[in-house]
Design a protein around this motif. Structure first.
Motif, PDB file in Angstrom:
ATOM      1  N   THR A 120      39.233  31.160  64.242  1.00 39.47           N
ATOM      2  CA  THR A 120      37.847  30.569  63.508  1.00 39.47           C
ATOM      3  C   THR A 120      37.738  29.202  63.537  1.00 39.47           C
ATOM      4  N   ALA A 121      38.974  28.500  62.974  1.00 41.04           N
ATOM      5  CA  ALA A 121      39.016  26.939  62.452  1.00 41.04           C
ATOM      6  C   ALA A 121      38.990  26.233  63.991  1.00 41.04           C
ATOM      7  N   ARG A 122      39.591  26.948  65.051  1.00 37.83           N
ATOM      8  CA  ARG A 122      39.553  26.314  66.536  1.00 37.83           C
ATOM      9  C   ARG A 122      38.192  26.103  66.754  1.00 37.83           C
ATOM     10  N   ALA A 123      37.283  27.135  66.715  1.00 37.75           N
ATOM     11  CA  ALA A 123      35.786  27.261  67.078  1.00 37.75           C
ATOM     12  C   ALA A 123      35.098  26.389  66.397  1.00 37.75           C
ATOM     13  N   VAL A 124      35.276  26.365  65.189  1.00 32.91           N
ATOM     14  CA  VAL A 124      34.634  25.216  64.324  1.00 32.91           C
ATOM     15  C   VAL A 124      34.890  23.801  64.737  1.00 32.91           C
ATOM     16  N   THR A 125      35.938  23.518  64.867  1.00 29.03           N
ATOM     17  CA  THR A 125      36.573  22.274  65.334  1.00 29.03           C
ATOM     18  C   THR A 125      35.931  21.805  66.797  1.00 29.03           C
ATOM     19  N   ARG A 126      35.815  22.919  67.664  1.00 30.06           N
ATOM     20  CA  ARG A 126      34.985  22.392  68.997  1.00 30.06           C
ATOM     21  C   ARG A 126      33.631  22.194  68.768  1.00 30.06           C
ATOM     22  N   MET A 127      33.039  23.072  67.710  1.00 24.85           N
ATOM     23  CA  MET A 127      31.532  22.648  67.511  1.00 24.85           C
ATOM     24  C   MET A 127      31.263  21.394  66.959  1.00 24.85           C
ATOM     25  N   VAL A 128      32.088  20.746  66.010  1.00 22.60           N
ATOM     26  CA  VAL A 128      31.629  19.556  65.221  1.00 22.60           C
ATOM     27  C   VAL A 128      32.410  18.521  65.972  1.00 22.60           C
ATOM     28  N   LYS A 129      33.181  18.731  66.972  1.00 20.19           N
ATOM     29  CA  LYS A 129      33.970  17.623  67.833  1.00 20.19           C
ATOM     30  C   LYS A 129      32.965  16.577  68.155  1.00 20.19           C
ATOM     31  N   GLY A 130      33.251  15.173  67.799  1.00 18.45           N
ATOM     32  CA  GLY A 130      32.428  13.996  68.060  1.00 18.45           C
ATOM     33  C   GLY A 130      31.089  13.998  67.500  1.00 18.45           C
ATOM     34  N   GLU A 131      30.880  14.959  66.492  1.00 19.72           N
ATOM     35  CA  GLU A 131      29.331  14.966  65.598  1.00 19.72           C
ATOM     36  C   GLU A 131      29.673  14.630  64.015  1.00 19.72           C
ATOM     37  N   TYR A 132      30.551  14.083  63.659  1.00 15.74           N
ATOM     38  CA  TYR A 132      30.530  13.580  62.360  1.00 15.74           C
ATOM     39  C   TYR A 132      31.464  12.211  62.418  1.00 15.74           C
ATOM     40  N   GLU A 133      31.243  11.372  61.375  1.00 12.21           N
ATOM     41  CA  GLU A 133      32.053  10.478  60.945  1.00 12.21           C
ATOM     42  C   GLU A 133      33.328  10.518  60.551  1.00 12.21           C
ATOM     43  N   CYS A 134      34.313   9.711  61.201  1.00 14.51           N
ATOM     44  CA  CYS A 134      35.506   9.910  60.765  1.00 14.51           C
ATOM     45  C   CYS A 134      36.044   9.139  59.558  1.00 14.51           C
ATOM     46  N   LYS A 135      36.884   9.740  58.632  1.00 10.10           N
ATOM     47  CA  LYS A 135      37.372   8.977  57.588  1.00 10.10           C
ATOM     48  C   LYS A 135      38.745   9.201  57.675  1.00 10.10           C
ATOM     49  N   ASP A 136      39.541   8.424  56.913  1.00  9.54           N
ATOM     50  CA  ASP A 136      40.780   8.527  56.672  1.00  9.54           C
ATOM     51  C   ASP A 136      41.294  10.176  56.021  1.00  9.54           C
ATOM     52  N   SER A 137      40.434  10.476  55.153  1.00 12.83           N
ATOM     53  CA  SER A 137      40.681  11.683  54.427  1.00 12.83           C
ATOM     54  C   SER A 137      39.524  12.649  54.285  1.00 12.83           C
ATOM     55  N   SER A 138      39.785  13.894  53.936  1.00 11.70           N
ATOM     56  CA  SER A 138      38.578  14.716  53.662  1.00 11.70           C
ATOM     57  C   SER A 138      38.688  14.761  52.243  1.00 11.70           C
ATOM     58  N   ASP A 139      37.428  14.972  51.653  1.00 10.62           N
ATOM     59  CA  ASP A 139      37.227  15.052  50.372  1.00 10.62           C
ATOM     60  C   ASP A 139      37.062  16.657  50.046  1.00 10.62           C
ATOM     61  N   VAL A 140      37.400  17.416  49.195  1.00  9.55           N
ATOM     62  CA  VAL A 140      37.500  18.886  48.962  1.00  9.55           C
ATOM     63  C   VAL A 140      37.126  19.045  47.816  1.00  9.55           C
ATOM     64  N   VAL A 141      36.247  19.837  47.456  1.00  3.02           N
ATOM     65  CA  VAL A 141      35.806  20.440  46.112  1.00  3.02           C
ATOM     66  C   VAL A 141      35.887  22.001  46.091  1.00  3.02           C
ATOM     67  N   TYR A 142      36.529  22.727  45.067  1.00  7.55           N
ATOM     68  CA  TYR A 142      36.970  24.025  45.025  1.00  7.55           C
ATOM     69  C   TYR A 142      35.866  24.706  44.075  1.00  7.55           C
ATOM     70  N   TYR A 143      35.284  25.888  44.312  1.00  7.93           N
ATOM     71  CA  TYR A 143      34.370  26.488  43.355  1.00  7.93           C
ATOM     72  C   TYR A 143      34.960  27.842  43.283  1.00  7.93           C
ATOM     73  N   PHE A 144      35.025  28.366  42.082  1.00 16.19           N
ATOM     74  CA  PHE A 144      35.291  29.741  41.944  1.00 16.19           C
ATOM     75  C   PHE A 144      34.499  30.506  40.646  1.00 16.19           C
ATOM     76  N   THR A 145      34.069  31.793  40.752  1.00 25.11           N
ATOM     77  CA  THR A 145      33.412  32.426  39.907  1.00 25.11           C
ATOM     78  C   THR A 145      34.341  32.871  38.691  1.00 25.11           C
ATOM     79  N   ASP A 146      35.538  32.899  39.213  1.00 32.30           N
ATOM     80  CA  ASP A 146      36.594  33.269  38.020  1.00 32.30           C
ATOM     81  C   ASP A 146      37.753  32.218  38.400  1.00 32.30           C
ATOM     82  N   LEU A 147      38.519  31.861  37.411  1.00 34.34           N
ATOM     83  CA  LEU A 147      39.430  30.725  37.586  1.00 34.34           C
ATOM     84  C   LEU A 147      40.778  31.171  36.713  1.00 34.34           C
ATOM     85  N   THR A 148      41.817  31.434  37.110  1.00 32.01           N
ATOM     86  CA  THR A 148      42.953  31.702  36.506  1.00 32.01           C
ATOM     87  C   THR A 148      44.355  30.873  37.012  1.00 32.01           C
TER      88      THR A 148
END
Length: 271
Positions: free
Chosen positions: A210-238
């Motif tokens: 799946t990740a390979r398919a997504v990578t092909r889909m977005v290739k050349g269609e986003y602005e490259c930065k040095d790193s990705s910002d990631v936020v995580y949400y959970f409905t329960d958190l332990t």
């Protein structure tokens, strides 16, 4: 279309296997992860409830500004991808098609599929495989205990191996050549599954495909930065969820928040 932020959704922690692959392949595209840990597992629920839960969580992610959604949950992909595409107004990628194509490409004449009860009942994998290879034999098996074993962090445990041997014995006796892991939790049990199945069986990981398919889909269609910002949400958190998540990702989890389904913070941030 230009992409700025990808949303990744799963019923729990298994979708982190997809997120990890995406972070390794796509540098500089922001990502938001949502795990509905308070209501997992989805695989034992009815199709209507699966669609309801999937849409609730997906709308939350859309409100966070994503412009692509990855349903990193095979059960949600099997039952809710069509309605998600109709209602959300953004591209929605599931995990079934990429995994099926990878399994078929192995050239196996007999393919095994394992997944949650809801995924196996949907027949989504069998139908997709037959559409590409009508002559292939398919052996499907529901493995309902695999998800809770993963969520408990029992990734390489004697109990997990015992359960795997019980679930997989029929697939072994029927001589499958390729085994498709039809749940994004299952790659976390890949070592145990390979041990039980034997080295002669190809294991197809739907997270990586799946990740390979997504990578092909977005290739050349986003602005490259040095790193990705990631936020995580959970409905329960332990703490056990955080420990498992960091084990899966191989990196610290920062910007983690517990939310209710109206999007209000429920407390429990570690970042």
């Amino acid at each position: 279309m230009k992409y700025s932020k990808i949303g990744v959704f799963d019923s729990g922690m298994g979708g982190l296997t997809v997120l990890k692959e995406l972070l390794e392949r796509i540098k500089g595209l922001d990502m938001v992860y949502f795990g509905d840990t308070a209501r997992l597992p989805y695989g034992t629920k009815s199709p209507g409830v699966i669609r309801q839960y999937t849409l609730e969580c997906s709308r939350f992610l859309v409100d966070k500004g994503i412009d692509m959604l990855v349903l990193a949950c095979n059960t949600a992909s099997a039952h809710a991808i069509s309605v998600a595409r109709e209602e959300l107004g953004i591209p929605v990628m599931g995990v079934i098609d990429a995994g099926v194509r990878a399994a078929v490409s192995t050239g196996a004449s007999r393919i095994g599929v394992i997944g949650t009860p809801a995924t196996i009942r949907s027949n989504a994998y069998a139908e997709a495989i037959k559409a590409l290879r009508p002559d292939v034999d398919i052996v499907s098996k529901a493995c309902p205990l695999f998800v809770p074993l993963v969520e408990e962090g029992m990734l390489d445990d004697e109990v997990t191996e015992m359960v795997a041997r019980r679930y997989l014995k029929d697939l072994i006796s029927q001589g499958i050549e390729t085994l498709l892991l039809g749940c994004t939790h299952y790659p976390l049990l890949k070592n145990v599954i390979q041990k039980v199945m034997g080295s002669g069986v190809n294991i197809v990981d739907s997270a990586a495909t799946t990740a390979r398919a997504v990578t092909r889909m977005v290739k050349g269609e986003y602005e490259c930065k040095d790193s990705s910002d990631v936020v995580y949400y959970f409905t329960d958190l332990t703490q056990s969820y955080l420990k498992l998540g960091e084990l899966v990702l191989g990196r610290p989890m920062e910007n983690v928040e517990k939310v209710d389904l109206d999007g209000r913070l429920g407390g429990g941030s570690n970042g």
